[in-house]
Scaffold this active site. Structure first.
Site, PDB file in Angstrom:
ATOM      1  N   ASP A 453       0.821  -1.219   0.000  1.00 43.87           N
ATOM      2  CA  ASP A 453       0.000   0.000   0.000  1.00 43.87           C
ATOM      3  C   ASP A 453       0.851   1.264   0.000  1.00 43.87           C
ATOM      4  OD1 ASP A 453       0.759  -0.472   2.613  1.00 43.87           O
ATOM      5  OD2 ASP A 453      -1.182  -0.005   3.488  1.00 43.87           O
TER       6      ASP A 453
HETATM    7  C1  LAN Z   1       3.887  -0.800  10.011  1.00 39.00           C
HETATM    8  C2  LAN Z   1       3.775   0.606   9.642  1.00 39.00           C
HETATM    9  C3  LAN Z   1       3.086   0.880   8.346  1.00 39.00           C
HETATM   10  C4  LAN Z   1       2.008  -0.130   8.037  1.00 39.00           C
HETATM   11  C5  LAN Z   1       1.021   0.336   6.944  1.00 39.00           C
HETATM   12  C6  LAN Z   1       1.698   0.765   5.657  1.00 39.00           C
HETATM   13  C7  LAN Z   1       0.225   1.520   7.458  1.00 39.00           C
HETATM   14  C8  LAN Z   1       0.034  -0.809   6.660  1.00 39.00           C
HETATM   15  O1  LAN Z   1      -0.956  -0.396   5.781  1.00 39.00           O
HETATM   16  C9  LAN Z   1       0.765  -2.067   6.280  1.00 39.00           C
HETATM   17  C10 LAN Z   1       1.682  -2.531   7.410  1.00 39.00           C
HETATM   18  C11 LAN Z   1       2.723  -1.474   7.837  1.00 39.00           C
HETATM   19  C12 LAN Z   1       3.821  -1.454   6.807  1.00 39.00           C
HETATM   20  C13 LAN Z   1       3.380  -1.807   9.182  1.00 39.00           C
HETATM   21  C14 LAN Z   1       3.592  -3.217   9.569  1.00 39.00           C
HETATM   22  C15 LAN Z   1       4.041  -3.481  11.023  1.00 39.00           C
HETATM   23  C16 LAN Z   1       5.043  -2.454  11.515  1.00 39.00           C
HETATM   24  C17 LAN Z   1       6.252  -2.525  10.618  1.00 39.00           C
HETATM   25  C18 LAN Z   1       4.368  -1.077  11.415  1.00 39.00           C
HETATM   26  C19 LAN Z   1       3.123  -0.935  12.268  1.00 39.00           C
HETATM   27  C20 LAN Z   1       5.409  -0.199  12.058  1.00 39.00           C
HETATM   28  C21 LAN Z   1       5.975  -1.048  13.218  1.00 39.00           C
HETATM   29  C22 LAN Z   1       5.495  -2.494  12.991  1.00 39.00           C
HETATM   30  C23 LAN Z   1       6.582  -3.493  13.407  1.00 39.00           C
HETATM   31  C24 LAN Z   1       6.085  -4.920  13.259  1.00 39.00           C
HETATM   32  C25 LAN Z   1       6.977  -3.193  14.848  1.00 39.00           C
HETATM   33  C26 LAN Z   1       7.957  -4.116  15.450  1.00 39.00           C
HETATM   34  C27 LAN Z   1       7.258  -5.082  16.299  1.00 39.00           C
HETATM   35  C28 LAN Z   1       7.210  -6.387  16.055  1.00 39.00           C
HETATM   36  C29 LAN Z   1       6.095  -7.165  16.593  1.00 39.00           C
HETATM   37  C30 LAN Z   1       8.230  -7.083  15.246  1.00 39.00           C
END
Ligand code: LAN
Length: 722
Positions: A453
């Site tokens: 996305d």
């Molecule tokens: C994110 C941030 C962005 C988010 C969007 C683009 C908004 C979404 O539409 C798809 C998934 C995504 C890319 C996403 C996935 C999980 C993330 C990377 C996070 C929420 C930012 C931090 C999180 C990550 C997993 C945090 C670390 C913690 C763990 C459990 C490994």
């Protein structure tokens, strides 16, 4: 002085050394932070600094208004966009607070402690301030800044403060230790916490369910091969497995010996560790271990007793090779904050403190640090740069008013141009990476993990800028087509779009989820939001590039819409996996259904749209706004906040407007609320936390409070809704 920005690391450190401890405290005192009142930071440090550096006045000619209402709307929009424009950095993005989770900074502090690589003193002071700021009155800490206290949150912050040198007799720590002991002691910490404690020699590795490092040597076609896991899960369990394979732990010292008394009810030496493996404090439990996982643990733990050393060495060699590849592919940023900290530990262990590799790791710790009025925190990613720029662009260009800020648009465009991924890593196939040329990442091209996305939003923003014709086209048609190819390549078999990679294993793999605190982390599932964003971008491509792969694109859109329709709940809403919550996903889904009118049955479409609008209308609060709390995400039921929230209000308004709802009065009341809530300087106040991941952990999106109200108001202006 504490602005965290990758280009400024050297400056940043130099400045940090000039700060005395006292100055650090005074610095934060200037910004009153009161977690009782609101645990979310308003990002005041950065914002006040940026405005001071960039106090431009708005001088362009405003368009004429035909009524006082229209005048008020134009004034508010210009004020909002002008304010937000001043926060834009030189390179075109919006730096901001991306904190929220409370288990990230502890990981980094453990990496710093284990490797004897301390942070500059003022950083340490600011970190202490942060950790204390988020302590609840009962002595505990949540897993994230808004959450109720848990064992995971409390033990991790407690240990962090001790590593930072706070005395165990500090009353705040006495309260925390009391909380821990009253709730059963640190043996009940969930598995990720057990892992961190084991590194610190505060927990026995034998009390940690084996991650079976040899699993990485399995044939790749097996559904349980880790290359099939969701990339975040894969990249966290990878370095964890390395640490477990080597039983990395700091040597005993006075601090460690004392900590063993501070966090356990029992004498450390007398604990039966094997019995603690599955013990989880009630307050932490979110996902229950499946019987399959229990069986698997029985096997992997048993295997630990007989494992041949040569096989373990082979597995460990593979793990560190993979870690090196991830470091190289991301310029040592790594995919996220958890693996960032653990990879640092592995690289320190494998190559030593003086190695070039470890130094490169440490240099990138600072990319993850951010300072706000609540202190210094570790961000949830190396930033949300591209994502925020793309949304901002689309919000501003929703009407012609955005063009009153050509400099902002120009810088945004440059940033979007710079952040599109232009090359593939040599080792991308070997290490299971999805192709990425033409994609956009969530943060930066340097980090370069492509997201479906984010590619869609990057593309939509690019097309929106191209449509205005105000700038010379920098992103070529060829590159746009590459982005389209990437979006197409991301579509799952079920018609939806996942986050970073196609779903690579069947859903039953979720049964092996070993984290007791997160759900749905084992594979990359299709999501309503990702799917809708991709559908919207593809619809726009059909309009702007009608000759490019139109058959294939039409098919993809049709399948995508079928997926979105299937996700709709009985009550007309959609569940949002990446922000709070039903209002967020319902907005995305409606946008796709409305714009995708030619690819879905007309009756079905209008029935679904009406149902969704009825749902949203039913949730409007008496003051005209909408408001959900983070509990919507964890409990999967719409949970109304005590007060309405501008971000939820904006999503609901964007949705009702795109659906062309007949209920003009409902929309007008929502718009009025956004206008009333705007501050004099054009900002909106930070309200409840609005981002989420894995259902149960919240994350701050500090720019959303500007982006979405501007977008909703701008749509109202464009539709001449007043
Ligand atoms: C994110 C941030 C962005 C988010 C969007 C683009 C908004 C979404 O539409 C798809 C998934 C995504 C890319 C996403 C996935 C999980 C993330 C990377 C996070 C929420 C930012 C931090 C999180 C990550 C997993 C945090 C670390 C913690 C763990 C459990 C490994």
């Amino acid at each position: 002085a504490f602005k965290s920005d990758s280009q400024n690391i050297d400056d940043h450190l130099k400045n940090a050394d000039n700060y005395s401890e006292q100055e650090s405290h005074n610095f934060c005192k200037d910004f009153a932070f009161d977690r009782q009142h609101n645990p979310s930071s308003a990002d005041q440090v950065f914002r006040q600094q940026a405005i001071r550096d960039n106090a431009a006045t708005f001088s362009a000619q405003k368009p004429p208004a035909e009524s006082p209402e229209e005048q008020e709307l134009i004034d508010s929009l210009i004020k909002g966009m002008h304010y937000f424009s001043q926060l834009q950095s030189e390179d075109g993005h919006w730096p901001g607070d991306y904190g929220g989770p409370l288990f990230l900074l502890p990981g980094l502090l453990i990496a710093s402690y284990i490797s004897a690589t301390p942070f500059p003193k003022p950083h340490q002071e600011m970190m202490k301030i942060y950790l204390f700021n988020h302590q609840h009155t009962d002595g505990g800490w949540g897993m994230h800044i808004e959450g109720q206290p848990t064992m995971f949150g409390t033990v991790m912050q407690y240990v962090s403060l001790r590593l930072l040198g706070v005395d165990k007799d500090d009353t705040r720590l006495i309260n925390a230790s009391t909380w821990i002991k009253a709730n059963g002691g640190a043996t009940g910490i969930p598995s990720w916490g057990k892992f961190y404690l084991a590194l610190l020699n505060l927990y026995d590795w034998n009390g940690f369910n084996s991650l079976f490092p040899e699993m990485w040597l399995f044939p790749k076609w097996l559904p349980v091969h880790p290359s099939r896991y969701w990339c975040h899960t894969r990249m966290v369990y990878l370095p964890m497995a390395y640490c477990q394979a080597h039983h990395i732990q700091v040597p005993e010292n006075d601090l460690i010996l004392s900590l063993r008394k501070e966090i356990y009810n029992e004498d450390f030496k007398s604990i039966d560790w094997a019995k603690q493996r599955n013990r989880v404090c009630d307050k932490d439990c979110y996902t229950i271990q499946s019987p399959v996982l229990k069986w698997m643990n029985l096997f992997t733990n048993g295997y630990e007793k007989f494992r041949p050393q040569w096989l373990r060495t082979k597995a460990s060699d593979y793990l560190i090779k993979y870690i090196n590849a991830e470091d190289a592919q991301t310029e040592y940023l790594n995919i996220g904050p958890v693996s960032k900290a653990i990879n640092s530990i592995c690289v320190w262990h494998a190559y030593g403190k003086d190695s070039e590799k470890f130094k490169k790791h440490v240099a990138r710790w600072y990319d993850y640090l951010w300072i706000a009025e609540d202190g210094m925190k570790m961000s949830g990613y190396n930033g949300s740069q591209l994502w925020d720029v793309a949304f901002t662009t689309r919000a501003m260009l929703e009407s012609d008013l955005g063009q009153l800020f050509p400099e902002t648009i120009k810088k945004s465009y440059q940033f979007i141009d710079d952040m599109q991924v232009k090359k593939e890593h040599e080792t991308h196939k070997e290490f299971f990476r999805h192709p990425m040329i033409g994609s956009w990442p969530f943060s930066t091209a340097e980090q370069a993990w492509p997201v479906s996305d984010c590619t869609a939003e990057g593309l939509s923003a690019t097309l929106a800028i191209h449509k205005t014709g105000i700038l010379k086209q920098g992103i070529s048609d060829a590159r746009i087509k590459q982005a389209v190819d990437i979006i197409l390549s991301f579509q799952n078999k079920d018609g939806g779009w996942p986050t970073y990679e196609l779903s690579r294993a069947p859903k039953w793999l979720e049964k092996l989820n070993p984290s007791e605190v997160f759900a749905d982390i084992m594979i990359d599932y299709s999501w309503t939001e990702c799917s809708s964003a991709c559908i919207i971008a593809l619809l726009e491509i059909l309009e702007c590039y009608p000759d490019y792969k139109s058959q294939e694109i039409r098919k993809a859109i049709t399948r995508g819409l079928q997926f979105v329709v299937k996700q709709q709940k009985q009550d007309g809403s959609w569940y949002g996996g990446w922000a709070v919550c039903f209002t967020y996903a319902t907005w995305f889904a409606l946008e796709a259904l409305v714009q995708g009118k030619d690819y879905i049955d007309t009756d079905l479409r209008s029935e679904r749209i009406n149902k969704a609008c009825d749902f949203l209308i039913s949730k409007q609060m008496p003051d005209g706004g909408w408001g959900e709390t983070y509990e919507s995400c964890a409990n999967k039921v719409y949970t109304q906040a005590k007060t309405s929230q501008v971000i939820n209000t904006a999503w609901a308004l964007l949705a009702l407007q795109v659906a062309n709802s007949e209920e003009k009065e409902v929309i007008q009341r929502g718009i009025n609320l956004l206008l009333q809530r705007q501050l004099d300087n054009g900002d909106w106040a930070q309200e409840n936390i609005s981002g989420v991941f894995n259902y149960n952990c919240m994350i701050t999106y500090s720019s959303y409070r500007n982006i979405f109200p501007i977008w909703a108001l701008n749509r109202f202006y464009q539709h001449k809704g007043y």
